[in-house]
Design a protein around this motif. Structure first.
Motif, PDB file in Angstrom:
ATOM      1  N   GLY A 217      15.244 -21.419 -25.971  1.00 12.36           N
ATOM      2  CA  GLY A 217      15.472 -22.840 -25.712  1.00 12.36           C
ATOM      3  C   GLY A 217      14.220 -23.684 -25.664  1.00 12.36           C
ATOM      4  O   GLY A 217      14.262 -24.836 -25.211  1.00 12.36           O
ATOM      5  N   LEU A 218      13.085 -23.150 -26.141  1.00 14.45           N
ATOM      6  CA  LEU A 218      11.815 -23.863 -26.102  1.00 14.45           C
ATOM      7  C   LEU A 218      11.334 -24.172 -27.517  1.00 14.45           C
ATOM      8  O   LEU A 218      11.633 -23.429 -28.459  1.00 14.45           O
ATOM      9  CB  LEU A 218      10.759 -23.021 -25.375  1.00 14.45           C
ATOM     10  CG  LEU A 218      11.079 -22.661 -23.926  1.00 14.45           C
ATOM     11  CD1 LEU A 218      10.133 -21.567 -23.440  1.00 14.45           C
ATOM     12  CD2 LEU A 218      10.988 -23.884 -23.029  1.00 14.45           C
ATOM     13  N   ASP A 219      10.603 -25.251 -27.656  1.00 19.28           N
ATOM     14  CA  ASP A 219       9.957 -25.552 -28.928  1.00 19.28           C
ATOM     15  C   ASP A 219       8.784 -24.608 -29.141  1.00 19.28           C
ATOM     16  O   ASP A 219       8.207 -24.082 -28.176  1.00 19.28           O
ATOM     17  CB  ASP A 219       9.445 -26.992 -28.949  1.00 19.28           C
ATOM     18  CG  ASP A 219      10.572 -28.015 -29.050  1.00 19.28           C
ATOM     19  OD1 ASP A 219      11.723 -27.593 -29.334  1.00 19.28           O
ATOM     20  OD2 ASP A 219      10.314 -29.216 -28.845  1.00 19.28           O
ATOM     21  N   CYS A 220       8.409 -24.416 -30.396  1.00 19.61           N
ATOM     22  CA  CYS A 220       7.252 -23.578 -30.696  1.00 19.61           C
ATOM     23  C   CYS A 220       6.530 -24.116 -31.917  1.00 19.61           C
ATOM     24  O   CYS A 220       7.074 -24.117 -33.030  1.00 19.61           O
ATOM     25  CB  CYS A 220       7.664 -22.129 -30.935  1.00 19.61           C
ATOM     26  SG  CYS A 220       6.261 -20.990 -31.031  1.00 19.61           S
ATOM     27  N   SER A 221       5.316 -24.590 -31.712  1.00 25.86           N
ATOM     28  CA  SER A 221       4.474 -25.018 -32.816  1.00 25.86           C
ATOM     29  C   SER A 221       3.767 -23.808 -33.415  1.00 25.86           C
ATOM     30  O   SER A 221       3.630 -22.773 -32.760  1.00 25.86           O
ATOM     31  CB  SER A 221       3.427 -26.033 -32.337  1.00 25.86           C
ATOM     32  OG  SER A 221       4.052 -27.196 -31.818  1.00 25.86           O
ATOM     33  N   VAL A 222       3.316 -23.948 -34.640  1.00 24.91           N
ATOM     34  CA  VAL A 222       2.549 -22.899 -35.294  1.00 24.91           C
ATOM     35  C   VAL A 222       1.215 -23.473 -35.737  1.00 24.91           C
ATOM     36  O   VAL A 222       1.162 -24.516 -36.396  1.00 24.91           O
ATOM     37  CB  VAL A 222       3.303 -22.311 -36.502  1.00 24.91           C
ATOM     38  CG1 VAL A 222       2.399 -21.354 -37.277  1.00 24.91           C
ATOM     39  CG2 VAL A 222       4.552 -21.567 -36.025  1.00 24.91           C
ATOM     40  N   PHE A 223       0.130 -22.809 -35.324  1.00 24.84           N
ATOM     41  CA  PHE A 223      -1.209 -23.196 -35.732  1.00 24.84           C
ATOM     42  C   PHE A 223      -1.567 -22.442 -37.012  1.00 24.84           C
ATOM     43  O   PHE A 223      -1.729 -21.231 -37.000  1.00 24.84           O
ATOM     44  CB  PHE A 223      -2.223 -22.857 -34.633  1.00 24.84           C
ATOM     45  CG  PHE A 223      -2.368 -23.928 -33.586  1.00 24.84           C
ATOM     46  CD1 PHE A 223      -1.259 -24.504 -32.998  1.00 24.84           C
ATOM     47  CD2 PHE A 223      -3.630 -24.336 -33.168  1.00 24.84           C
ATOM     48  CE1 PHE A 223      -1.393 -25.487 -32.033  1.00 24.84           C
ATOM     49  CE2 PHE A 223      -3.779 -25.324 -32.197  1.00 24.84           C
ATOM     50  CZ  PHE A 223      -2.648 -25.904 -31.624  1.00 24.84           C
ATOM     51  N   LEU A 224      -1.662 -23.168 -38.111  1.00 26.82           N
ATOM     52  CA  LEU A 224      -2.104 -22.607 -39.386  1.00 26.82           C
ATOM     53  C   LEU A 224      -3.623 -22.799 -39.441  1.00 26.82           C
ATOM     54  O   LEU A 224      -4.151 -23.587 -40.211  1.00 26.82           O
ATOM     55  CB  LEU A 224      -1.403 -23.330 -40.533  1.00 26.82           C
ATOM     56  CG  LEU A 224      -1.327 -22.647 -41.899  1.00 26.82           C
ATOM     57  CD1 LEU A 224      -0.559 -21.342 -41.802  1.00 26.82           C
ATOM     58  CD2 LEU A 224      -0.682 -23.566 -42.913  1.00 26.82           C
ATOM     59  N   MET A 225      -4.299 -22.060 -38.578  1.00 25.30           N
ATOM     60  CA  MET A 225      -5.733 -22.228 -38.379  1.00 25.30           C
ATOM     61  C   MET A 225      -6.392 -20.868 -38.189  1.00 25.30           C
ATOM     62  O   MET A 225      -5.891 -20.055 -37.394  1.00 25.30           O
ATOM     63  CB  MET A 225      -6.025 -23.070 -37.124  1.00 25.30           C
ATOM     64  CG  MET A 225      -5.467 -24.457 -37.119  1.00 25.30           C
ATOM     65  SD  MET A 225      -5.927 -25.273 -35.564  1.00 25.30           S
ATOM     66  CE  MET A 225      -5.133 -26.859 -35.761  1.00 25.30           C
ATOM     67  N   PRO A 226      -7.519 -20.619 -38.846  1.00 27.88           N
ATOM     68  CA  PRO A 226      -8.120 -21.494 -39.842  1.00 27.88           C
ATOM     69  C   PRO A 226      -7.604 -21.165 -41.237  1.00 27.88           C
ATOM     70  O   PRO A 226      -7.219 -20.028 -41.522  1.00 27.88           O
ATOM     71  CB  PRO A 226      -9.603 -21.138 -39.740  1.00 27.88           C
ATOM     72  CG  PRO A 226      -9.579 -19.664 -39.423  1.00 27.88           C
ATOM     73  CD  PRO A 226      -8.373 -19.461 -38.539  1.00 27.88           C
ATOM     74  N   ILE A 227      -7.610 -22.158 -42.098  1.00 31.25           N
ATOM     75  CA  ILE A 227      -7.347 -21.917 -43.511  1.00 31.25           C
ATOM     76  C   ILE A 227      -8.674 -21.548 -44.154  1.00 31.25           C
ATOM     77  O   ILE A 227      -9.677 -22.252 -43.990  1.00 31.25           O
ATOM     78  CB  ILE A 227      -6.718 -23.148 -44.160  1.00 31.25           C
ATOM     79  CG1 ILE A 227      -5.325 -23.372 -43.553  1.00 31.25           C
ATOM     80  CG2 ILE A 227      -6.643 -22.989 -45.677  1.00 31.25           C
ATOM     81  CD1 ILE A 227      -4.668 -24.652 -43.974  1.00 31.25           C
ATOM     82  N   LEU A 228      -8.702 -20.424 -44.854  1.00 30.46           N
ATOM     83  CA  LEU A 228      -9.933 -19.863 -45.401  1.00 30.46           C
ATOM     84  C   LEU A 228     -10.126 -20.313 -46.845  1.00 30.46           C
ATOM     85  O   LEU A 228      -9.290 -19.992 -47.705  1.00 30.46           O
ATOM     86  CB  LEU A 228      -9.891 -18.333 -45.339  1.00 30.46           C
ATOM     87  CG  LEU A 228      -9.573 -17.718 -43.974  1.00 30.46           C
ATOM     88  CD1 LEU A 228      -9.407 -16.198 -44.114  1.00 30.46           C
ATOM     89  CD2 LEU A 228     -10.664 -18.046 -42.967  1.00 30.46           C
ATOM     90  N   PRO A 229     -11.169 -21.061 -47.128  1.00 33.34           N
ATOM     91  CA  PRO A 229     -11.410 -21.505 -48.506  1.00 33.34           C
ATOM     92  C   PRO A 229     -11.437 -20.325 -49.469  1.00 33.34           C
ATOM     93  O   PRO A 229     -12.027 -19.274 -49.187  1.00 33.34           O
ATOM     94  CB  PRO A 229     -12.778 -22.182 -48.420  1.00 33.34           C
ATOM     95  CG  PRO A 229     -12.872 -22.659 -47.000  1.00 33.34           C
ATOM     96  CD  PRO A 229     -12.182 -21.597 -46.193  1.00 33.34           C
ATOM     97  N   TYR A 230     -10.765 -20.508 -50.602  1.00 26.31           N
ATOM     98  CA  TYR A 230     -10.716 -19.533 -51.699  1.00 26.31           C
ATOM     99  C   TYR A 230      -9.945 -18.269 -51.348  1.00 26.31           C
ATOM    100  O   TYR A 230      -9.822 -17.380 -52.186  1.00 26.31           O
ATOM    101  CB  TYR A 230     -12.126 -19.155 -52.170  1.00 26.31           C
ATOM    102  CG  TYR A 230     -13.027 -20.328 -52.396  1.00 26.31           C
ATOM    103  CD1 TYR A 230     -12.770 -21.253 -53.406  1.00 26.31           C
ATOM    104  CD2 TYR A 230     -14.139 -20.540 -51.587  1.00 26.31           C
ATOM    105  CE1 TYR A 230     -13.595 -22.365 -53.607  1.00 26.31           C
ATOM    106  CE2 TYR A 230     -14.974 -21.644 -51.777  1.00 26.31           C
ATOM    107  CZ  TYR A 230     -14.689 -22.541 -52.787  1.00 26.31           C
ATOM    108  OH  TYR A 230     -15.518 -23.637 -52.981  1.00 26.31           O
ATOM    109  N   LEU A 231      -9.420 -18.165 -50.145  1.00 28.73           N
ATOM    110  CA  LEU A 231      -8.668 -16.987 -49.735  1.00 28.73           C
ATOM    111  C   LEU A 231      -7.228 -17.322 -49.338  1.00 28.73           C
ATOM    112  O   LEU A 231      -6.290 -16.643 -49.757  1.00 28.73           O
ATOM    113  CB  LEU A 231      -9.369 -16.270 -48.574  1.00 28.73           C
ATOM    114  CG  LEU A 231     -10.643 -15.509 -48.921  1.00 28.73           C
ATOM    115  CD1 LEU A 231     -11.372 -15.061 -47.658  1.00 28.73           C
ATOM    116  CD2 LEU A 231     -10.329 -14.300 -49.804  1.00 28.73           C
TER     117      LEU A 231
END
Length: 365
Positions: A217-231
């Motif tokens: 019953g709770l919200d959940c954000s997702v951290f797409l961190m870090p995005i790796l350049p070229y990978l």
């Protein structure tokens, strides 16, 4: 925070030099269940950490029950904090974990003071509160209960699936105080994830935890961190990542490119030289002028990701600029020094305090 407030006079000859004469060290522990990891149990003098005022958001408070992290993420920005007691920012950060065994008791005293303003408190913005050590020490339930009992909003950012253990408690306390949860899941290529985040649960396991949070019953954000350049910045990887986040029930996504601060960059580059030597010249060029990727790259990344976020029906989440964690839903419910309710961020993301009308609904805590 210094750890020398308790006079125990403990001498631990097997400890590293910076710990050997630490007068609040209880003991150093190794166990077969955590091969290669040493836990240094200390009595902390304080639990709450005030973040320096580096933005217009003045109420940045955090709790770090652990120092060091067995998740061993090569890119972790917190690595340099481990040099404080003569640890190194590399292997020691991964394998020498400081545990504040009395953190819940200390916190109870701090939030009981009349001066405590029940400002939002963030966990997981330095080292992970649900790293594997939490399975041994179980510090988080006491922290959560103490914050909730005092009417203090809390947010948690983690890569640890052990969060699922505390979901019944978090769902319960969310009835009385704002609770914000976020899972950090940056890499959706299993081979790459095991190489650069060797101590973390798989992306599949973390996504299952997102689903469990939503089912509670709770919200959940997702951290797409870090995005790796070229990978991990290809459209295919990002599209697949967002598809999986949406399927898991994630409520919003926050993203940023790789940040290589001093003390982290050499460790990361050493990994890159071993695993992807062909990318070393590109990274040297990209990060030649500082810790951040160039503005042009970050703008390009945002232009690639924003349409994908919309296409998958996800909201772009907001980060708390004071702590680096998820932006607490309680930020618009604070009172200033004279008791007036104050908002510190508008819906368009601009900052700056303003007084809310006196007819506004009262705070919930």
């Amino acid at each position: 925070m210094r750890w020398d407030g308790q006079q125990l006079g403990t001498e631990e000859p097997s400890a590293l030099p910076g710990l050997a004469k630490l007068n609040n060290l209880v003991r150093s522990v190794q166990t077969p269940d955590f091969a290669g990891v040493t836990f240094h149990e200390v009595l902390a003098k304080s639990a709450l950490n005030r973040i320096p005022r580096q933005s217009q958001m003045p109420f940045g408070w955090t709790i770090n029950p652990y120092r060091g992290c067995s998740h061993a993420c090569v890119y972790c920005f917190a690595r340099p904090t481990h040099t404080y007691l003569d640890f190194n920012a590399g292997d020691d950060f991964d394998n020498q974990v400081v545990v504040k065994v009395n953190v819940a008791d200390v916190l109870k005293k701090e939030v009981s003071k009349p001066s405590w303003g029940t400002y939002p408190v963030a966990l997981g913005t330095n080292t992970d509160p649900y790293q594997r050590a939490e399975g041994r020490y179980s510090l988080m339930p006491g922290i959560i209960e103490t914050l909730a009992h005092s009417g203090t909003p809390l947010s948690i950012l983690t890569k640890g699936t052990l969060l699922r253990r505390d979901l019944p408690l978090l769902a319960e306390v969310a009835q009385t105080v704002p609770v914000d949860l976020a899972m950090s899941i940056a890499i959706y290529d299993d081979e790459l994830q095991k190489s650069i985040e060797p101590g973390t649960p798989s992306a599949k396991a973390r996504l299952a935890t997102v689903t469990a949070v939503r089912e509670a019953g709770l919200d959940c954000s997702v951290f797409l961190m870090p995005i790796l350049p070229y990978l991990t910045d290809t459209k295919a990887h990002l599209d697949e990542a967002l598809r999986r986040v949406a399927d898991a029930g994630g409520t919003s996504v926050l993203f940023s490119s790789l940040y290589l601060k001093p003390g982290v960059k050499p460790w990361f580059m050493h990994w890159l030289e071993r695993q992807h030597p062909e990318l070393v010249p590109k990274y040297r060029a990209l990060y030649a002028k500082g810790s951040y990727a160039p503005k042009e790259y970050r703008q390009w990344l945002a232009s690639r990701l924003s349409p994908l976020i919309r296409a998958h029906g996800l909201e772009r989440g907001k980060e708390d600029p004071s702590t680096g964690g998820i932006r607490s839903k309680a930020l618009g419910m604070l009172r200033n020094d004279v008791g007036e309710r104050v908002a510190f961020a508008s819906d368009d993301g601009s900052t700056g305090a303003r007084i809310l009308p006196s007819t506004a609904e009262p705070m919930l805590f």
